[in-house]
Design a protein around this motif. Structure first.
Motif, mmCIF file in Angstrom:
data_model
loop_
_atom_site.group_PDB
_atom_site.id
_atom_site.type_symbol
_atom_site.label_atom_id
_atom_site.label_comp_id
_atom_site.label_asym_id
_atom_site.label_seq_id
_atom_site.Cartn_x
_atom_site.Cartn_y
_atom_site.Cartn_z
ATOM 1 N N VAL A 115 -0.143 -5.459 -4.094
ATOM 2 C CA VAL A 115 -0.457 -6.436 -3.454
ATOM 3 C C VAL A 115 -0.223 -8.011 -3.946
ATOM 4 O O VAL A 115 0.277 -8.619 -3.203
ATOM 5 C CB VAL A 115 -1.931 -6.195 -2.840
ATOM 6 N N VAL A 141 -5.502 4.871 2.332
ATOM 7 C CA VAL A 141 -5.123 3.750 2.710
ATOM 8 C C VAL A 141 -3.865 3.748 3.137
ATOM 9 O O VAL A 141 -3.499 3.008 4.301
ATOM 10 C CB VAL A 141 -5.104 2.984 1.271
ATOM 11 N N ALA A 142 -2.816 4.716 2.840
ATOM 12 C CA ALA A 142 -1.574 4.835 3.040
ATOM 13 C C ALA A 142 -1.248 6.557 3.260
ATOM 14 O O ALA A 142 -0.653 6.949 2.361
ATOM 15 C CB ALA A 142 -0.397 4.184 2.191
ATOM 16 N N ALA A 193 -5.588 4.307 -9.140
ATOM 17 C CA ALA A 193 -5.416 3.955 -7.645
ATOM 18 C C ALA A 193 -5.848 2.389 -7.366
ATOM 19 O O ALA A 193 -5.062 1.666 -6.826
ATOM 20 C CB ALA A 193 -6.514 4.631 -6.663
ATOM 21 N N GLN A 199 -3.062 0.258 -9.448
ATOM 22 C CA GLN A 199 -1.814 0.019 -8.781
ATOM 23 C C GLN A 199 -1.618 -0.486 -7.459
ATOM 24 O O GLN A 199 -0.686 -1.329 -7.184
ATOM 25 C CB GLN A 199 -1.015 1.630 -8.821
ATOM 26 N N LEU A 200 -2.549 -0.211 -6.629
ATOM 27 C CA LEU A 200 -2.574 -0.761 -5.351
ATOM 28 C C LEU A 200 -2.841 -2.360 -5.376
ATOM 29 O O LEU A 200 -2.053 -3.253 -4.501
ATOM 30 C CB LEU A 200 -3.835 -0.234 -4.414
ATOM 31 N N ILE A 211 -5.994 7.105 -2.826
ATOM 32 C CA ILE A 211 -4.950 5.934 -2.077
ATOM 33 C C ILE A 211 -4.491 6.526 -0.502
ATOM 34 O O ILE A 211 -3.840 6.032 0.091
ATOM 35 C CB ILE A 211 -3.840 5.725 -2.910
ATOM 36 N N ALA A 234 2.513 1.938 -3.527
ATOM 37 C CA ALA A 234 1.610 2.374 -4.277
ATOM 38 C C ALA A 234 1.224 3.655 -4.113
ATOM 39 O O ALA A 234 1.035 4.723 -4.987
ATOM 40 C CB ALA A 234 0.314 1.424 -4.221
ATOM 41 N N ALA A 235 1.200 4.099 -2.908
ATOM 42 C CA ALA A 235 0.948 5.517 -2.468
ATOM 43 C C ALA A 235 1.980 6.325 -2.874
ATOM 44 O O ALA A 235 1.703 7.345 -3.619
ATOM 45 C CB ALA A 235 0.750 5.488 -0.946
ATOM 46 N N GLU A 262 0.841 -1.365 -0.043
ATOM 47 C CA GLU A 262 0.069 0.094 -0.155
ATOM 48 C C GLU A 262 1.022 1.334 -0.046
ATOM 49 O O GLU A 262 0.501 2.381 -0.670
ATOM 50 C CB GLU A 262 -0.644 -0.046 1.291
ATOM 51 N N GLN A 263 2.132 1.209 0.734
ATOM 52 C CA GLN A 263 2.746 2.586 0.840
ATOM 53 C C GLN A 263 3.421 2.622 -0.610
ATOM 54 O O GLN A 263 3.755 3.832 -0.904
ATOM 55 C CB GLN A 263 3.707 2.227 1.975
#
Length: 315
Positions: free
Chosen positions: A101, A210-211, A93, A96-97, A207, A51-52, A48-49
């Motif tokens: 994962v 999320v992060a 978002a 990529q997220l 995102i 992707a962010a 998550e980080q």
């Protein structure tokens, strides 16, 4: 990230050679995201980080660059905001997220292959939602892609892949299909470069829930991780992920569609999972069993058949 791109009819003064060069460069740049991202994750940074950071910094670079060089490309009408929001949420978002994962739990080559099921999902959307009849070769392509996916997952062993990783990959494929379909609609009224820029900005905002940026592990930026025969710092890999695998990749992809029809560009883009798989093998030591290699070839063949018929599907 997925390499699926919105439909944009090439102008009369199109240059096929230039368009081919752009789309191959885009595939090459996109293919680096899995190996770069997974190496960064070995330092302790979550998918998550990663992707962010990728989306957030790419949004900053694109917004600053376009605002300085071509601010008119950022103009958007109020009526276009809903489709633009969907494009940013799903196509940026979501893709990529979920891809990161999946890549964190599966071999990178398999993660990108599962994402390339998206042409099949697009075809099914066209058939059952738009109610267009699909020609026989499209159904054959769908069948090949599903058979290839079964081989990749090795379902005879009760699915040997990580279940959550496989679901994330399929989710990325679903979001990639949304990216293509929403992009097809949005690009009719929004400049492609502006579309990519605002899509990144919306994706970055989404995102961040999320992060959030304050949770990013800045203390790990100086850590060194294995990347093939090298031990580069995390900050260098993240820089390459943002500038090469995101900004340059998206710009080249959009530029390709100025010279090639989407059907041709998407077929050429099938080199991306091939490059990704080879890079993961060389740099990360991720080897695939022979049934998975065979399944990869069958899956790509099925996606190729579906994409070759794209003009029929959207006609």
């Amino acid at each position: 990230m997925t390499t699926e791109l919105p439909v944009l009819a090439p102008p009369r003064a199109a240059h096929r050679g230039r368009g081919t060069t752009y789309v191959l460069l885009a595939a090459l740049f996109f293919s680096t995201s899995g190996t770069l991202g997974k190496s960064v994750m070995t330092a302790g940074i979550t998918p998550e980080q990663v992707a962010a950071v990728r989306i957030g910094l790419a949004a900053f670079v694109l917004l600053a660059g376009v605002a300085l060089v071509a601010p008119r490309k950022l103009r958007v009408r109020r009526a276009e905001l809903p489709v633009l929001a969907g494009y940013g949420l799903l196509g940026v978002a979501g893709v990529q997220l979920l891809y990161f994962v999946a890549a964190g739990r599966l071999p990178v080559g398999i993660a990108i292959l599962v994402e390339f099921v998206s042409p099949v999902l697009i075809a099914l959307w066209v058939r059952f939602v738009r109610r267009h009849r699909l020609p026989g070769p499209v159904w054959a392509g769908i069948g090949l892609a599903m058979a290839g996916l079964a081989l990749v997952a090795q379902v005879w062993d009760g699915v040997t892949l990580d279940g959550l990783g496989l679901l994330a990959g399929l989710g990325a494929a679903l979001c990639s299909a949304g990216y293509f379909l929403l992009g097809e609609r949005a690009v009719a009224g929004i400049d492609p470069l502006g579309l990519v820029t605002w899509g990144m900005v919306i994706g970055a905002v989404a995102i961040s829930f999320v992060a959030p940026p304050w949770t990013w592990p800045a203390g790990l930026l100086g850590a060194h991780v294995e990347f093939g025969a090298w031990l580069p710092p995390v900050w260098l890999l993240l820089t390459l992920l943002v500038l090469v695998a995101t900004v340059l990749a998206y710009v080249c992809g959009i530029s390709a569609l100025r010279h090639l029809p989407a059907s041709v560009a998407s077929v050429l883009g099938l080199v991306e999972p091939v490059i990704t798989t080879v890079a993961a093998w060389v740099l990360l030591g991720e080897e695939l069993a022979w049934p998975q290699l065979l399944g990869s070839a069958i899956l790509l063949t099925g996606a190729y058949v579906v994409q070759r018929k794209w003009d029929v599907l959207v006609g």
